[in-house]
Design a protein around this motif. Sequence first.
Motif, mmCIF file in Angstrom:
data_model
loop_
_atom_site.group_PDB
_atom_site.id
_atom_site.type_symbol
_atom_site.label_atom_id
_atom_site.label_comp_id
_atom_site.label_asym_id
_atom_site.label_seq_id
_atom_site.Cartn_x
_atom_site.Cartn_y
_atom_site.Cartn_z
ATOM 1 N N PHE A 192 4.273 -9.298 -0.493
ATOM 2 C CA PHE A 192 4.932 -8.005 -0.242
ATOM 3 C C PHE A 192 4.085 -6.860 -0.776
ATOM 4 N N SER A 193 4.522 -5.635 -0.422
ATOM 5 C CA SER A 193 3.792 -4.422 -0.802
ATOM 6 C C SER A 193 4.569 -3.647 -1.856
ATOM 7 N N GLY A 194 3.870 -3.139 -2.860
ATOM 8 C CA GLY A 194 4.523 -2.347 -3.911
ATOM 9 C C GLY A 194 5.102 -1.041 -3.401
ATOM 10 N N HIS A 195 4.398 -0.409 -2.451
ATOM 11 C CA HIS A 195 4.835 0.943 -2.044
ATOM 12 C C HIS A 195 6.153 0.947 -1.287
ATOM 13 N N LYS A 196 6.551 -0.212 -0.764
ATOM 14 C CA LYS A 196 7.829 -0.251 -0.035
ATOM 15 C C LYS A 196 9.004 -0.534 -0.978
ATOM 16 N N ALA A 234 -3.614 -5.647 -3.168
ATOM 17 C CA ALA A 234 -3.513 -4.233 -2.774
ATOM 18 C C ALA A 234 -2.332 -4.016 -1.823
ATOM 19 N N GLY A 235 -1.641 -5.076 -1.437
ATOM 20 C CA GLY A 235 -0.500 -4.927 -0.523
ATOM 21 C C GLY A 235 -0.332 -6.165 0.339
ATOM 22 N N THR A 236 0.633 -6.097 1.224
ATOM 23 C CA THR A 236 0.937 -7.237 2.098
ATOM 24 C C THR A 236 -0.285 -7.644 2.923
ATOM 25 N N THR A 237 -0.938 -6.651 3.515
ATOM 26 C CA THR A 237 -2.099 -6.937 4.369
ATOM 27 C C THR A 237 -3.154 -7.714 3.592
ATOM 28 N N HIS A 238 -3.420 -7.271 2.380
ATOM 29 C CA HIS A 238 -4.401 -7.938 1.525
ATOM 30 C C HIS A 238 -3.970 -9.379 1.224
ATOM 31 N N VAL A 250 5.722 -16.124 9.125
ATOM 32 C CA VAL A 250 6.727 -15.251 9.758
ATOM 33 C C VAL A 250 7.203 -14.191 8.772
ATOM 34 N N ASN A 251 7.708 -13.091 9.331
ATOM 35 C CA ASN A 251 8.280 -12.098 8.424
ATOM 36 C C ASN A 251 9.715 -12.464 8.061
ATOM 37 N N HIS A 252 10.093 -12.054 6.869
ATOM 38 C CA HIS A 252 11.452 -12.300 6.381
ATOM 39 C C HIS A 252 12.396 -11.342 7.108
ATOM 40 N N ILE A 253 11.908 -10.099 7.297
ATOM 41 C CA ILE A 253 12.646 -9.088 8.067
ATOM 42 C C ILE A 253 11.639 -8.371 8.955
ATOM 43 N N SER A 254 12.019 -8.150 10.215
ATOM 44 C CA SER A 254 11.124 -7.473 11.160
ATOM 45 C C SER A 254 11.138 -5.962 10.950
ATOM 46 N N VAL A 281 11.878 5.171 18.641
ATOM 47 C CA VAL A 281 12.143 5.990 17.457
ATOM 48 C C VAL A 281 12.748 5.014 16.452
ATOM 49 N N ARG A 282 12.284 5.066 15.207
ATOM 50 C CA ARG A 282 12.843 4.143 14.215
ATOM 51 C C ARG A 282 13.376 4.913 13.018
ATOM 52 N N ALA A 283 14.678 4.747 12.766
ATOM 53 C CA ALA A 283 15.271 5.299 11.541
ATOM 54 C C ALA A 283 15.488 4.123 10.603
ATOM 55 N N GLU A 330 6.043 -10.296 14.799
ATOM 56 C CA GLU A 330 5.226 -9.983 13.621
ATOM 57 C C GLU A 330 4.603 -8.593 13.684
ATOM 58 N N HIS A 331 4.404 -8.036 12.522
ATOM 59 C CA HIS A 331 3.567 -6.841 12.329
ATOM 60 C C HIS A 331 2.119 -7.268 12.584
ATOM 61 N N HIS A 332 1.290 -6.335 13.047
ATOM 62 C CA HIS A 332 -0.107 -6.690 13.355
ATOM 63 C C HIS A 332 -0.806 -7.358 12.169
ATOM 64 N N SER A 333 -0.399 -7.000 10.962
ATOM 65 C CA SER A 333 -1.084 -7.576 9.801
ATOM 66 C C SER A 333 -0.742 -9.050 9.606
ATOM 67 N N ASN A 334 0.274 -9.543 10.320
ATOM 68 C CA ASN A 334 0.542 -10.981 10.264
ATOM 69 C C ASN A 334 0.203 -11.651 11.609
ATOM 70 N N ILE A 378 5.613 -16.411 3.990
ATOM 71 C CA ILE A 378 6.643 -15.435 4.372
ATOM 72 C C ILE A 378 6.124 -14.034 4.051
ATOM 73 N N ASP A 379 6.133 -13.189 5.093
ATOM 74 C CA ASP A 379 5.760 -11.785 4.931
ATOM 75 C C ASP A 379 7.028 -11.032 4.514
ATOM 76 N N GLY A 380 7.077 -10.699 3.246
ATOM 77 C CA GLY A 380 8.284 -10.062 2.691
ATOM 78 C C GLY A 380 8.206 -8.545 2.620
ATOM 79 N N ALA A 381 7.267 -7.947 3.378
ATOM 80 C CA ALA A 381 7.065 -6.488 3.272
ATOM 81 C C ALA A 381 8.354 -5.712 3.506
ATOM 82 N N GLN A 382 9.131 -6.122 4.518
ATOM 83 C CA GLN A 382 10.357 -5.373 4.829
ATOM 84 C C GLN A 382 11.585 -5.940 4.124
ATOM 85 N N ALA A 383 11.458 -7.137 3.575
ATOM 86 C CA ALA A 383 12.626 -7.750 2.937
ATOM 87 C C ALA A 383 12.783 -7.297 1.489
HETATM 88 N N1 7TS Z 1 4.325 -6.759 7.367
HETATM 89 C C1 7TS Z 1 5.400 -6.042 7.715
HETATM 90 C C2 7TS Z 1 6.634 -6.758 8.191
HETATM 91 C C3 7TS Z 1 5.360 -4.646 7.594
HETATM 92 O O1 7TS Z 1 6.445 -3.939 7.930
HETATM 93 C C4 7TS Z 1 4.188 -4.013 7.127
HETATM 94 C C5 7TS Z 1 4.079 -2.516 7.060
HETATM 95 C C6 7TS Z 1 3.109 -4.813 6.759
HETATM 96 C C7 7TS Z 1 3.206 -6.178 6.905
HETATM 97 C C8 7TS Z 1 1.846 -4.234 6.203
HETATM 98 O O2 7TS Z 1 2.088 -3.727 4.942
HETATM 99 P P1 7TS Z 1 0.946 -2.904 4.163
HETATM 100 O O3 7TS Z 1 1.660 -2.347 2.982
HETATM 101 O O4 7TS Z 1 -0.111 -3.869 3.799
HETATM 102 O O5 7TS Z 1 0.478 -1.861 5.126
HETATM 103 N N2 7TS Z 1 4.945 -1.852 7.917
HETATM 104 C C9 7TS Z 1 4.935 -0.531 8.214
HETATM 105 C C10 7TS Z 1 5.893 0.052 9.043
HETATM 106 O O6 7TS Z 1 6.817 -0.536 9.560
HETATM 107 N N3 7TS Z 1 5.617 1.358 9.162
HETATM 108 O O7 7TS Z 1 4.527 1.633 8.435
HETATM 109 C C11 7TS Z 1 4.096 0.464 7.845
#
Ligand code: 7TS
Length: 404
Positions: free
Chosen positions: A220-224, A91-95, A168-172, A376-378, A120-124, A197-202
């Motif tokens: 990684f997550s499909g929605h990103k 269902a996504g990176t978290t899953h 670790v994440n591939h990209i923060s 603020v994040r762009a 790390e993102h809280h999910s990692n 490797i958490d590839g959500a942002q990579a």
């Molecule tokens: N890991 C990283 C590095 C992320 O950036 C995110 C989501 C997740 C894990 C979790 O991904 P999910 O699809 O399972 O929720 N990051 C962000 C963000 O930066 N702003 O909203 C979601």
Amino acid sequence: MLDLQKIRADFPILTQKVNGKPLVYFDNGATAQKPQVVLDAITKYYSEINANIHRGVHTLSQWATDAYEESRGKIQKHLNAKHAHEIIFTAGTTHGINAVANGFAALLQPGDEILVSAMEHHSNIVPWQMLCERTGAVLKVIPMNEKGELIRSEYEVLLSEKTKIVTVNHISNALGTINPVDYIIQKAHEVGAAVLIDGAQATPHLKPDVQALDCDFYVFSGHKVCGPTGTGILYGKEAWLNKLPPYQGGGEMIATVSFEKTTYADLPHKFEAGTPNIAGGIVLGTAIDYLNEIGFEAIAAYEHELLAYATQKLEQIEGLRIIGTAEHKTSVISFNVGNIHPYDIGTIVDKLGIAVRTGHHCAQPVMDFFGVPGTVRASFAFYNTKEEIDIFVEALQKAVMMLS
Ligand code: 7TS
């Protein structure tokens, strides 16, 4: 070179007005917008194919199964995985992270160590803390420097035969730092630790080669990546996926069931209990095709241009501090201006049609490290433009004037 006009025309949402202004969407780190091919593929699935997979003798079920498995094959190719059955739909990176962390519960002893990074993102972080509570394993943190880069010498000191997994994440997401994952993986393997490797942002910015990286897991997550929400991928090396017990029990993940004993199905089904997000899984393949047609090298080069342009413009604003100045960065800029609360800036630029994220970005330890409540994040995608950056900078200047 990207054909920006053509690319932007692929995304219907980009022609929208928000608060009476043309939308400037700079929250791509949170989720990416969807091109028309993705929207069409969702409609096509539900209007022509919809059936459950892997279980029907009837034609629609066969079509749905074929399309789902074809998508798995596309993702295998995209990641350069050795086998299609190493690609698990999630269902996504978290899953994906939770699935691996739960599996490791069966493999850890009290005193074993898990290494995560300071960015790390809280999910990692949280799934590994929960795992430590269950098993008596200990969580250790790889520190970073003031630029937001991991400190290699400290990482090497933390590694030992007690280390069972490095994650670790591939990209923060909060800093944009591109981490040296090949080095991290190589060093972890020297002490026999697995690496996730958490590839959500990579994955929105680059095409990972899991065999060249030699990572044990990649999520990684499909929605990103311009795909649907509620989709994602867990890649695992065959040997690891065979070793880990499944995370969820249910239909389709079994070989045989009796009240005395159940045996599990082969990969990938062992990790895919229940009816999955069939449409999502199929359409994730469409999204990956779309990105590959544009080409990741062209995407990365263009986004780098956007990053350099925006950084140079933002640095001219008095009192603006960029958080995350790593040498290797993707198109994410986190910043604060003086003591102005990020939320206030976000609210004002939103009124001017601009979407940015504000807050701690689910990375509270990163905010604590830099001594800020949030930023603020762009975050830019390949469909953004320099003109949009100009609009943003002008809006930001207005916001700063109003708030200081
Ligand atoms: N890991 C990283 C590095 C992320 O950036 C995110 C989501 C997740 C894990 C979790 O991904 P999910 O699809 O399972 O929720 N990051 C962000 C963000 O930066 N702003 O909203 C979601």
